[in-house]
Design a protein around this motif. Structure first.
Motif, PDB file in Angstrom:
ATOM      1  N   HIS A  17       0.888  -0.998   0.145  1.00 13.25           N
ATOM      2  CA  HIS A  17      -0.156   0.028  -0.151  1.00 13.25           C
ATOM      3  C   HIS A  17       1.071   0.923  -0.115  1.00 13.25           C
ATOM      4  CE1 HIS A  17      -3.686  -1.886   1.646  1.00 13.25           C
ATOM      5  NE2 HIS A  17      -3.959  -2.151   0.350  1.00 13.25           N
ATOM      6  N   ARG A  18       1.641   1.124  -0.138  1.00  8.91           N
ATOM      7  CA  ARG A  18       3.085   2.340   0.212  1.00  8.91           C
ATOM      8  C   ARG A  18       2.883   3.509  -1.503  1.00  8.91           C
ATOM      9  NH1 ARG A  18       8.520  -0.467   0.691  1.00  8.91           N
ATOM     10  NH2 ARG A  18       7.546  -2.525   0.025  1.00  8.91           N
ATOM     11  N   CYS A  19       2.913   4.330  -1.483  1.00 12.14           N
ATOM     12  CA  CYS A  19       2.840   5.061  -2.532  1.00 12.14           C
ATOM     13  C   CYS A  19       3.050   6.840  -2.419  1.00 12.14           C
ATOM     14  CB  CYS A  19       1.164   5.018  -2.857  1.00 12.14           C
ATOM     15  SG  CYS A  19       1.021   6.062  -4.796  1.00 12.14           S
ATOM     16  N   PRO A  20       4.138   7.328  -3.540  1.00  8.47           N
ATOM     17  CA  PRO A  20       5.109   8.072  -2.579  1.00  8.47           C
ATOM     18  C   PRO A  20       3.520   8.876  -3.620  1.00  8.47           C
ATOM     19  CG  PRO A  20       5.457   7.236  -5.437  1.00  8.47           C
ATOM     20  CD  PRO A  20       4.682   5.909  -4.742  1.00  8.47           C
ATOM     21  N   LEU A  21       2.065   9.068  -4.411  1.00  2.86           N
ATOM     22  CA  LEU A  21       1.269   9.873  -4.624  1.00  2.86           C
ATOM     23  C   LEU A  21       0.570  10.117  -3.414  1.00  2.86           C
ATOM     24  CD1 LEU A  21       0.681   9.256  -8.494  1.00  2.86           C
ATOM     25  CD2 LEU A  21       2.627  10.587  -7.298  1.00  2.86           C
ATOM     26  N   ALA A  22      -0.340  11.418  -3.310  1.00  2.00           N
ATOM     27  CA  ALA A  22      -0.934  11.318  -1.961  1.00  2.00           C
ATOM     28  C   ALA A  22      -2.620  12.088  -3.326  1.00  2.00           C
ATOM     29  CB  ALA A  22      -0.852  12.948  -2.580  1.00  2.00           C
ATOM     30  N   CYS A  23      -3.198  11.340  -4.751  1.00  2.00           N
ATOM     31  CA  CYS A  23      -4.254  11.274  -5.067  1.00  2.00           C
ATOM     32  C   CYS A  23      -5.867  11.534  -4.215  1.00  2.00           C
ATOM     33  CB  CYS A  23      -4.610  10.355  -6.230  1.00  2.00           C
ATOM     34  SG  CYS A  23      -3.192  10.078  -6.824  1.00  2.00           S
ATOM     35  N   PRO A  24      -6.554  11.997  -4.478  1.00  2.00           N
ATOM     36  CA  PRO A  24      -7.424  11.824  -3.467  1.00  2.00           C
ATOM     37  C   PRO A  24      -8.757  11.131  -3.769  1.00  2.00           C
ATOM     38  CG  PRO A  24      -7.695  13.996  -5.048  1.00  2.00           C
ATOM     39  CD  PRO A  24      -5.914  13.148  -5.230  1.00  2.00           C
ATOM     40  N   TYR A  25      -8.356  10.394  -4.598  1.00  2.00           N
ATOM     41  CA  TYR A  25      -9.684   9.106  -5.278  1.00  2.00           C
ATOM     42  C   TYR A  25      -9.057   8.291  -4.850  1.00  2.00           C
ATOM     43  CZ  TYR A  25      -6.357   9.672  -9.091  1.00  2.00           C
ATOM     44  OH  TYR A  25      -5.372   9.641 -10.353  1.00  2.00           O
ATOM     45  N   CYS A  26      -8.043   7.403  -4.099  1.00  2.00           N
ATOM     46  CA  CYS A  26      -7.144   6.679  -3.797  1.00  2.00           C
ATOM     47  C   CYS A  26      -8.175   5.879  -3.497  1.00  2.00           C
ATOM     48  CB  CYS A  26      -5.941   6.409  -2.691  1.00  2.00           C
ATOM     49  SG  CYS A  26      -5.601   5.067  -2.534  1.00  2.00           S
ATOM     50  N   SER A  27      -8.338   4.450  -4.891  1.00  2.00           N
ATOM     51  CA  SER A  27      -9.156   3.173  -4.352  1.00  2.00           C
ATOM     52  C   SER A  27      -9.070   2.368  -3.188  1.00  2.00           C
ATOM     53  CB  SER A  27      -9.765   2.572  -5.645  1.00  2.00           C
ATOM     54  OG  SER A  27      -8.876   2.028  -6.019  1.00  2.00           O
ATOM     55  N   ASN A  28      -7.115   2.436  -2.861  1.00  2.00           N
ATOM     56  CA  ASN A  28      -7.293   1.201  -1.390  1.00  2.00           C
ATOM     57  C   ASN A  28      -8.061   1.999  -0.084  1.00  2.00           C
ATOM     58  OD1 ASN A  28      -5.451  -0.127  -3.151  1.00  2.00           O
ATOM     59  ND2 ASN A  28      -4.280   1.575  -2.260  1.00  2.00           N
ATOM     60  N   GLU A 354     -10.505  21.640  -4.427  1.00  3.76           N
ATOM     61  CA  GLU A 354      -9.606  22.422  -4.051  1.00  3.76           C
ATOM     62  C   GLU A 354      -9.699  21.982  -2.545  1.00  3.76           C
ATOM     63  OE1 GLU A 354     -11.850  26.256  -4.116  1.00  3.76           O
ATOM     64  OE2 GLU A 354     -11.528  24.613  -5.511  1.00  3.76           O
ATOM     65  N   ASP A 355      -9.909  21.493  -1.654  1.00  2.00           N
ATOM     66  CA  ASP A 355     -10.631  21.354  -0.461  1.00  2.00           C
ATOM     67  C   ASP A 355     -10.953  19.868   0.018  1.00  2.00           C
ATOM     68  OD1 ASP A 355     -10.925  24.235   0.533  1.00  2.00           O
ATOM     69  OD2 ASP A 355     -13.228  23.755   0.668  1.00  2.00           O
ATOM     70  N   PHE A 356     -10.192  19.246  -1.228  1.00  3.61           N
ATOM     71  CA  PHE A 356     -10.094  17.281  -1.305  1.00  3.61           C
ATOM     72  C   PHE A 356      -8.758  17.095   0.358  1.00  3.61           C
ATOM     73  CE2 PHE A 356      -7.965  17.570  -5.137  1.00  3.61           C
ATOM     74  CZ  PHE A 356      -6.419  17.681  -4.555  1.00  3.61           C
ATOM     75  N   ALA A 357      -9.020  15.635   0.753  1.00  7.84           N
ATOM     76  CA  ALA A 357      -8.396  15.905   1.595  1.00  7.84           C
ATOM     77  C   ALA A 357      -7.187  14.768   0.660  1.00  7.84           C
ATOM     78  CB  ALA A 357      -8.577  14.598   2.363  1.00  7.84           C
ATOM     79  N   PRO A 358      -6.221  15.342   0.728  1.00  5.63           N
ATOM     80  CA  PRO A 358      -4.740  14.477   0.420  1.00  5.63           C
ATOM     81  C   PRO A 358      -4.792  12.809   0.497  1.00  5.63           C
ATOM     82  CG  PRO A 358      -3.237  16.126   0.605  1.00  5.63           C
ATOM     83  CD  PRO A 358      -4.911  15.983   0.886  1.00  5.63           C
ATOM     84  N   ARG A 359      -4.675  12.511  -0.140  1.00  5.24           N
ATOM     85  CA  ARG A 359      -4.252  10.896   0.307  1.00  5.24           C
ATOM     86  C   ARG A 359      -2.836  10.804   1.041  1.00  5.24           C
ATOM     87  NH1 ARG A 359      -6.630   6.005   0.965  1.00  5.24           N
ATOM     88  NH2 ARG A 359      -5.684   4.852   2.516  1.00  5.24           N
TER      89      ARG A 359
END
Length: 366
Positions: A17-28, A354-359
Protein backbone atom coordinates in the motif's frame (compact mmCIF):
# COMPACT_ATOMS: atom_id res chain seq x y z
CA UNK A 1 -23.17 -22.04 -4.16
CA UNK A 2 -22.60 -25.78 -4.41
CA UNK A 3 -20.84 -26.09 -7.78
CA UNK A 4 -17.13 -25.30 -7.98
CA UNK A 5 -16.74 -22.16 -10.12
CA UNK A 6 -14.51 -22.13 -13.20
CA UNK A 7 -10.98 -20.93 -12.46
CA UNK A 8 -10.39 -17.18 -12.36
CA UNK A 9 -8.85 -15.45 -15.35
CA UNK A 10 -6.95 -12.75 -13.49
CA UNK A 11 -5.16 -12.07 -10.22
CA UNK A 12 -4.64 -8.56 -8.87
CA UNK A 13 -1.58 -8.73 -6.61
CA UNK A 14 -1.55 -5.67 -4.37
CA UNK A 15 2.10 -5.97 -3.40
CA UNK A 16 2.10 -2.96 -1.07
CA UNK A 17 0.00 0.00 0.00
CA UNK A 18 3.07 2.27 0.01
CA UNK A 19 2.78 5.03 -2.57
CA UNK A 20 4.58 8.34 -3.21
CA UNK A 21 1.45 9.99 -4.63
CA UNK A 22 -1.39 11.56 -2.67
CA UNK A 23 -4.33 11.10 -5.04
CA UNK A 24 -7.62 12.16 -3.44
CA UNK A 25 -9.55 9.44 -5.28
CA UNK A 26 -7.39 6.52 -4.03
CA UNK A 27 -9.50 3.36 -3.99
CA UNK A 28 -7.37 1.53 -1.43
CA UNK A 29 -8.92 0.96 2.01
CA UNK A 30 -9.03 3.83 4.47
CA UNK A 31 -6.92 1.70 6.84
CA UNK A 32 -3.83 0.69 4.88
CA UNK A 33 -1.58 -2.32 5.48
CA UNK A 34 1.69 -1.34 7.13
CA UNK A 35 4.97 -2.42 5.45
CA UNK A 36 5.72 -4.87 8.26
CA UNK A 37 2.48 -6.73 7.46
CA UNK A 38 3.33 -7.29 3.79
CA UNK A 39 3.75 -10.77 2.37
CA UNK A 40 7.31 -11.95 1.89
CA UNK A 41 8.99 -12.65 -1.44
CA UNK A 42 8.53 -16.39 -0.94
CA UNK A 43 4.85 -15.94 -0.06
CA UNK A 44 4.21 -14.06 -3.28
CA UNK A 45 6.15 -16.58 -5.37
CA UNK A 46 4.06 -19.42 -3.94
CA UNK A 47 0.86 -17.48 -4.63
CA UNK A 48 1.89 -16.85 -8.23
CA UNK A 49 2.70 -20.54 -8.70
CA UNK A 50 -0.67 -21.53 -7.25
CA UNK A 51 -2.42 -19.03 -9.51
CA UNK A 52 -0.76 -20.50 -12.60
CA UNK A 53 -1.68 -24.03 -11.49
CA UNK A 54 -5.32 -22.93 -11.12
CA UNK A 55 -5.44 -21.62 -14.67
CA UNK A 56 -5.05 -17.88 -14.02
CA UNK A 57 -3.81 -16.16 -17.17
CA UNK A 58 -3.19 -12.52 -16.22
CA UNK A 59 -1.25 -11.20 -13.25
CA UNK A 60 -1.61 -7.52 -12.42
CA UNK A 61 1.23 -6.26 -10.22
CA UNK A 62 -0.26 -3.35 -8.32
CA UNK A 63 -0.31 -1.46 -5.04
CA UNK A 64 -0.01 1.33 -3.82
CA UNK A 65 3.07 1.64 -5.94
CA UNK A 66 4.51 -1.81 -6.72
CA UNK A 67 7.90 -0.28 -7.48
CA UNK A 68 8.21 0.31 -3.74
CA UNK A 69 8.96 -3.42 -3.41
CA UNK A 70 12.67 -4.13 -3.72
CA UNK A 71 11.88 -7.65 -4.95
CA UNK A 72 9.65 -6.54 -7.84
CA UNK A 73 11.99 -7.77 -10.59
CA UNK A 74 12.44 -11.10 -8.81
CA UNK A 75 8.68 -11.51 -8.42
CA UNK A 76 8.13 -10.63 -12.07
CA UNK A 77 10.71 -13.17 -13.21
CA UNK A 78 9.02 -15.89 -11.17
CA UNK A 79 5.59 -15.01 -12.54
CA UNK A 80 6.93 -15.19 -16.10
CA UNK A 81 8.62 -18.50 -15.33
CA UNK A 82 5.34 -20.10 -14.20
CA UNK A 83 3.53 -18.86 -17.30
CA UNK A 84 1.60 -15.76 -16.18
CA UNK A 85 1.12 -12.72 -18.39
CA UNK A 86 2.52 -9.85 -16.31
CA UNK A 87 1.06 -6.36 -16.24
CA UNK A 88 2.76 -3.68 -14.13
CA UNK A 89 0.28 -1.09 -12.81
CA UNK A 90 2.37 1.91 -11.80
CA UNK A 91 2.34 5.64 -11.26
CA UNK A 92 5.79 5.67 -12.86
CA UNK A 93 7.11 7.89 -10.08
CA UNK A 94 8.88 5.10 -8.23
CA UNK A 95 10.31 3.45 -11.35
CA UNK A 96 14.02 3.95 -12.02
CA UNK A 97 15.71 3.14 -15.31
CA UNK A 98 17.71 0.37 -13.65
CA UNK A 99 14.56 -1.26 -12.25
CA UNK A 100 12.76 -0.92 -15.58
CA UNK A 101 15.65 -2.62 -17.39
CA UNK A 102 15.59 -5.46 -14.85
CA UNK A 103 11.83 -5.85 -15.31
CA UNK A 104 12.27 -6.05 -19.08
CA UNK A 105 15.03 -8.63 -18.63
CA UNK A 106 12.70 -10.58 -16.33
CA UNK A 107 10.13 -10.79 -19.13
CA UNK A 108 7.56 -8.15 -18.17
CA UNK A 109 4.73 -8.18 -20.73
CA UNK A 110 2.83 -4.90 -20.29
CA UNK A 111 2.83 -1.58 -18.44
CA UNK A 112 -0.21 0.37 -17.26
CA UNK A 113 0.71 3.94 -16.39
CA UNK A 114 -1.57 6.31 -14.47
CA UNK A 115 -1.87 9.99 -15.32
CA UNK A 116 -3.59 12.62 -13.21
CA UNK A 117 -3.77 15.55 -15.64
CA UNK A 118 -2.85 16.87 -19.06
CA UNK A 119 -0.06 19.19 -17.90
CA UNK A 120 2.39 19.40 -15.02
CA UNK A 121 0.45 21.98 -13.00
CA UNK A 122 -2.77 19.95 -13.02
CA UNK A 123 -1.19 16.50 -12.69
CA UNK A 124 1.26 17.38 -9.93
CA UNK A 125 -1.48 19.14 -7.95
CA UNK A 126 -3.86 16.19 -8.09
CA UNK A 127 -1.15 13.61 -7.46
CA UNK A 128 0.50 15.70 -4.76
CA UNK A 129 3.95 15.07 -6.22
CA UNK A 130 6.06 17.79 -7.83
CA UNK A 131 7.73 16.54 -10.97
CA UNK A 132 5.40 13.57 -11.27
CA UNK A 133 4.04 14.54 -14.69
CA UNK A 134 7.51 14.86 -16.22
CA UNK A 135 8.53 11.48 -14.78
CA UNK A 136 5.45 9.81 -16.25
CA UNK A 137 6.31 11.11 -19.71
CA UNK A 138 9.83 9.76 -19.28
CA UNK A 139 8.56 6.34 -18.21
CA UNK A 140 6.11 6.19 -21.13
CA UNK A 141 9.02 6.78 -23.50
CA UNK A 142 11.00 3.94 -21.88
CA UNK A 143 8.08 1.57 -22.36
CA UNK A 144 7.36 2.41 -25.98
CA UNK A 145 11.05 2.55 -26.93
CA UNK A 146 11.39 -0.97 -25.54
CA UNK A 147 8.42 -2.08 -27.65
CA UNK A 148 6.25 -3.06 -24.70
CA UNK A 149 2.50 -2.36 -24.94
CA UNK A 150 1.46 0.67 -22.90
CA UNK A 151 -1.94 1.36 -21.36
CA UNK A 152 -2.60 4.83 -19.95
CA UNK A 153 -5.14 5.09 -17.15
CA UNK A 154 -6.80 8.40 -16.24
CA UNK A 155 -9.22 8.75 -13.33
CA UNK A 156 -11.78 11.50 -13.99
CA UNK A 157 -13.31 13.79 -11.35
CA UNK A 158 -14.32 17.44 -10.98
CA UNK A 159 -10.68 18.53 -10.88
CA UNK A 160 -10.01 17.30 -14.42
CA UNK A 161 -13.37 16.35 -15.97
CA UNK A 162 -13.26 19.14 -18.53
CA UNK A 163 -9.97 17.72 -19.80
CA UNK A 164 -11.17 14.11 -20.21
CA UNK A 165 -10.92 14.19 -24.04
CA UNK A 166 -7.44 15.73 -23.82
CA UNK A 167 -6.45 12.77 -21.63
CA UNK A 168 -7.13 10.58 -24.65
CA UNK A 169 -5.03 12.90 -26.83
CA UNK A 170 -2.19 12.73 -24.31
CA UNK A 171 -2.33 8.93 -24.22
CA UNK A 172 -2.02 8.81 -28.01
CA UNK A 173 0.88 11.27 -27.86
CA UNK A 174 2.61 9.02 -25.30
CA UNK A 175 2.31 6.04 -27.63
CA UNK A 176 -0.31 4.10 -25.69
CA UNK A 177 -2.08 1.24 -27.42
CA UNK A 178 -4.95 1.49 -24.97
CA UNK A 179 -6.36 4.22 -22.73
CA UNK A 180 -8.75 3.86 -19.82
CA UNK A 181 -10.89 6.91 -19.07
CA UNK A 182 -12.41 5.91 -15.74
CA UNK A 183 -14.71 8.17 -13.78
CA UNK A 184 -13.98 8.00 -10.05
CA UNK A 185 -15.47 5.06 -8.18
CA UNK A 186 -16.44 6.32 -4.73
CA UNK A 187 -14.93 3.75 -2.39
CA UNK A 188 -12.10 3.97 0.11
CA UNK A 189 -10.43 7.37 0.20
CA UNK A 190 -12.50 8.55 -2.77
CA UNK A 191 -15.66 8.10 -0.71
CA UNK A 192 -14.16 10.39 1.91
CA UNK A 193 -13.59 13.05 -0.79
CA UNK A 194 -16.82 12.55 -2.71
CA UNK A 195 -18.15 16.04 -1.96
CA UNK A 196 -15.02 17.54 -3.55
CA UNK A 197 -14.66 15.19 -6.52
CA UNK A 198 -18.19 14.63 -7.86
CA UNK A 199 -18.72 16.39 -11.22
CA UNK A 200 -22.06 17.90 -12.10
CA UNK A 201 -24.38 16.06 -14.45
CA UNK A 202 -23.69 18.64 -17.14
CA UNK A 203 -19.91 18.24 -16.80
CA UNK A 204 -20.25 14.46 -16.93
CA UNK A 205 -22.42 14.52 -20.04
CA UNK A 206 -20.02 16.84 -21.88
CA UNK A 207 -17.00 14.76 -20.97
CA UNK A 208 -18.70 11.50 -21.88
CA UNK A 209 -19.75 12.78 -25.30
CA UNK A 210 -16.30 14.23 -26.01
CA UNK A 211 -14.50 10.99 -25.12
CA UNK A 212 -16.91 8.97 -27.26
CA UNK A 213 -16.14 11.32 -30.16
CA UNK A 214 -12.44 10.63 -29.64
CA UNK A 215 -13.19 6.92 -29.98
CA UNK A 216 -14.26 7.45 -33.58
CA UNK A 217 -11.47 9.93 -34.28
CA UNK A 218 -8.76 7.51 -33.11
CA UNK A 219 -10.34 4.31 -34.39
CA UNK A 220 -7.57 1.91 -35.40
CA UNK A 221 -4.90 3.87 -33.50
CA UNK A 222 -5.80 3.33 -29.85
CA UNK A 223 -8.37 1.31 -27.92
CA UNK A 224 -10.47 3.46 -25.59
CA UNK A 225 -12.03 1.86 -22.51
CA UNK A 226 -14.54 4.34 -21.11
CA UNK A 227 -15.84 3.64 -17.61
CA UNK A 228 -18.97 5.73 -17.18
CA UNK A 229 -19.74 7.57 -13.92
CA UNK A 230 -22.00 5.49 -11.68
CA UNK A 231 -23.92 8.30 -10.03
CA UNK A 232 -25.29 9.57 -13.35
CA UNK A 233 -26.06 6.14 -14.87
CA UNK A 234 -29.38 4.37 -15.45
CA UNK A 235 -28.09 0.88 -14.76
CA UNK A 236 -25.17 -0.34 -12.64
CA UNK A 237 -21.97 -1.77 -14.04
CA UNK A 238 -21.42 -5.51 -13.92
CA UNK A 239 -18.96 -5.08 -11.07
CA UNK A 240 -16.03 -7.52 -11.39
CA UNK A 241 -18.13 -9.24 -14.09
CA UNK A 242 -20.01 -10.78 -11.20
CA UNK A 243 -18.83 -11.47 -7.66
CA UNK A 244 -16.26 -14.27 -7.52
CA UNK A 245 -16.69 -15.19 -11.18
CA UNK A 246 -13.55 -14.09 -13.04
CA UNK A 247 -10.94 -12.44 -10.82
CA UNK A 248 -9.52 -12.33 -7.32
CA UNK A 249 -7.38 -9.90 -5.35
CA UNK A 250 -4.65 -10.54 -2.82
CA UNK A 251 -4.01 -7.67 -0.40
CA UNK A 252 -0.48 -6.73 0.77
CA UNK A 253 -1.02 -8.69 4.00
CA UNK A 254 -2.39 -11.77 2.23
CA UNK A 255 -6.18 -11.43 2.47
CA UNK A 256 -7.84 -12.86 -0.62
CA UNK A 257 -10.71 -10.66 -1.75
CA UNK A 258 -13.47 -11.05 -4.36
CA UNK A 259 -13.03 -7.38 -5.23
CA UNK A 260 -10.74 -4.49 -4.41
CA UNK A 261 -13.11 -2.87 -1.90
CA UNK A 262 -14.76 -5.93 -0.37
CA UNK A 263 -13.37 -5.24 3.11
CA UNK A 264 -15.90 -2.43 3.60
CA UNK A 265 -18.63 -5.08 3.89
CA UNK A 266 -18.95 -6.15 7.54
CA UNK A 267 -19.43 -9.79 8.40
CA UNK A 268 -17.54 -11.25 5.45
CA UNK A 269 -14.89 -13.81 6.37
CA UNK A 270 -11.74 -13.35 4.30
CA UNK A 271 -9.31 -16.25 4.22
CA UNK A 272 -5.59 -15.55 3.98
CA UNK A 273 -3.16 -16.80 1.36
CA UNK A 274 -0.70 -17.25 4.23
CA UNK A 275 -2.80 -20.12 5.55
CA UNK A 276 -4.67 -21.66 2.62
CA UNK A 277 -4.15 -22.28 -1.07
CA UNK A 278 -5.64 -19.94 -3.64
CA UNK A 279 -7.64 -22.83 -5.11
CA UNK A 280 -9.27 -23.61 -1.77
CA UNK A 281 -10.04 -19.96 -1.12
CA UNK A 282 -11.48 -19.44 -4.60
CA UNK A 283 -13.74 -22.47 -4.35
CA UNK A 284 -14.83 -22.41 -0.70
CA UNK A 285 -14.09 -19.10 1.03
CA UNK A 286 -17.20 -17.67 2.74
CA UNK A 287 -16.42 -14.23 1.30
CA UNK A 288 -16.38 -15.55 -2.27
CA UNK A 289 -19.50 -17.64 -1.75
CA UNK A 290 -21.46 -14.76 -0.21
CA UNK A 291 -22.70 -13.18 -3.46
CA UNK A 292 -22.09 -15.83 -6.11
CA UNK A 293 -25.05 -16.95 -8.17
CA UNK A 294 -28.47 -15.36 -7.70
CA UNK A 295 -29.89 -16.90 -4.53
CA UNK A 296 -28.70 -14.04 -2.32
CA UNK A 297 -30.51 -11.41 -4.37
CA UNK A 298 -33.36 -9.30 -3.07
CA UNK A 299 -36.13 -7.92 -5.26
CA UNK A 300 -36.18 -6.34 -7.76
CA UNK A 301 -32.89 -8.04 -8.75
CA UNK A 302 -34.09 -11.61 -8.18
CA UNK A 303 -36.85 -11.25 -10.79
CA UNK A 304 -34.99 -8.90 -13.15
CA UNK A 305 -33.99 -9.94 -16.66
CA UNK A 306 -30.77 -7.93 -16.22
CA UNK A 307 -29.47 -10.07 -13.37
CA UNK A 308 -27.34 -12.09 -15.79
CA UNK A 309 -26.01 -8.85 -17.28
CA UNK A 310 -25.06 -6.73 -14.26
CA UNK A 311 -25.39 -9.33 -11.45
CA UNK A 312 -27.25 -6.86 -9.25
CA UNK A 313 -24.55 -4.22 -9.58
CA UNK A 314 -21.87 -3.42 -7.02
CA UNK A 315 -22.10 -4.97 -3.55
CA UNK A 316 -19.71 -2.42 -2.08
CA UNK A 317 -21.77 0.45 -3.48
CA UNK A 318 -24.95 -1.00 -2.00
CA UNK A 319 -23.14 -1.25 1.32
CA UNK A 320 -21.71 2.27 1.17
CA UNK A 321 -24.98 3.94 0.22
CA UNK A 322 -27.60 1.75 1.88
CA UNK A 323 -25.78 -0.17 4.60
CA UNK A 324 -26.95 -3.45 3.02
CA UNK A 325 -24.57 -5.31 0.73
CA UNK A 326 -27.32 -7.61 -0.60
CA UNK A 327 -29.59 -4.76 -1.69
CA UNK A 328 -30.12 -3.76 -5.30
CA UNK A 329 -27.36 -1.34 -6.26
CA UNK A 330 -29.10 2.06 -5.91
CA UNK A 331 -27.46 3.22 -9.13
CA UNK A 332 -30.11 1.13 -10.91
CA UNK A 333 -33.28 2.98 -11.91
CA UNK A 334 -35.23 -0.08 -10.79
CA UNK A 335 -33.97 0.27 -7.22
CA UNK A 336 -36.48 1.73 -4.76
CA UNK A 337 -33.57 3.84 -3.47
CA UNK A 338 -32.44 5.26 -6.83
CA UNK A 339 -33.59 8.78 -5.91
CA UNK A 340 -30.95 8.82 -3.17
CA UNK A 341 -28.21 8.70 -5.82
CA UNK A 342 -29.57 11.77 -7.56
CA UNK A 343 -29.76 13.64 -4.28
CA UNK A 344 -26.15 12.79 -3.45
CA UNK A 345 -24.91 13.71 -6.92
CA UNK A 346 -26.65 17.09 -6.80
CA UNK A 347 -25.42 17.86 -3.29
CA UNK A 348 -21.84 16.61 -3.63
CA UNK A 349 -21.15 18.36 -6.92
CA UNK A 350 -21.02 21.69 -5.08
CA UNK A 351 -18.14 21.25 -2.60
CA UNK A 352 -14.93 23.13 -3.48
CA UNK A 353 -12.60 20.77 -5.31
CA UNK A 354 -9.49 22.41 -3.84
CA UNK A 355 -10.57 21.28 -0.35
CA UNK A 356 -10.11 17.56 -0.99
CA UNK A 357 -8.04 15.58 1.52
CA UNK A 358 -4.88 14.22 -0.16
CA UNK A 359 -4.02 10.58 0.47
CA UNK A 360 -0.59 10.23 2.09
CA UNK A 361 0.66 6.81 3.14
CA UNK A 362 2.96 8.21 5.84
CA UNK A 363 -0.01 9.65 7.69
CA UNK A 364 -1.79 6.31 8.03
CA UNK A 365 -1.55 4.32 11.27
CA UNK A 366 1.48 2.04 11.37
Amino acid sequence: MSETPPPPEGLLAELTHRCPLACPYCSNPVALDAPRAELSTQDWKRIFSEAAEMGVLHLHLSGGEPCSRRDLAELTAHAVEVGLYTNLITSGVGLTRDLFDRLVAAGLDHVQLSIQGVDSAQADWIGGYKGGYAKKREVAAWVTDEGLPLTVNAVIHRGNVEDAPRMVDLAVELGARRVEIAHTQYYGWAFKNRAHLMPTREQTDRAFAAVEARREHYRGRVVIDHVAPDYHARFPKACMSGWGRQTLNVSPSGKVLPCHSAEIIPGLEFWSARDRSLAEIWAHSPAFEAFRGFEWMQEPCRSCERKTVDFGGCRCQAMALLGDASACDPICTKSPHHALVGEIAARDSEGPVEDFAPRRFAREPA
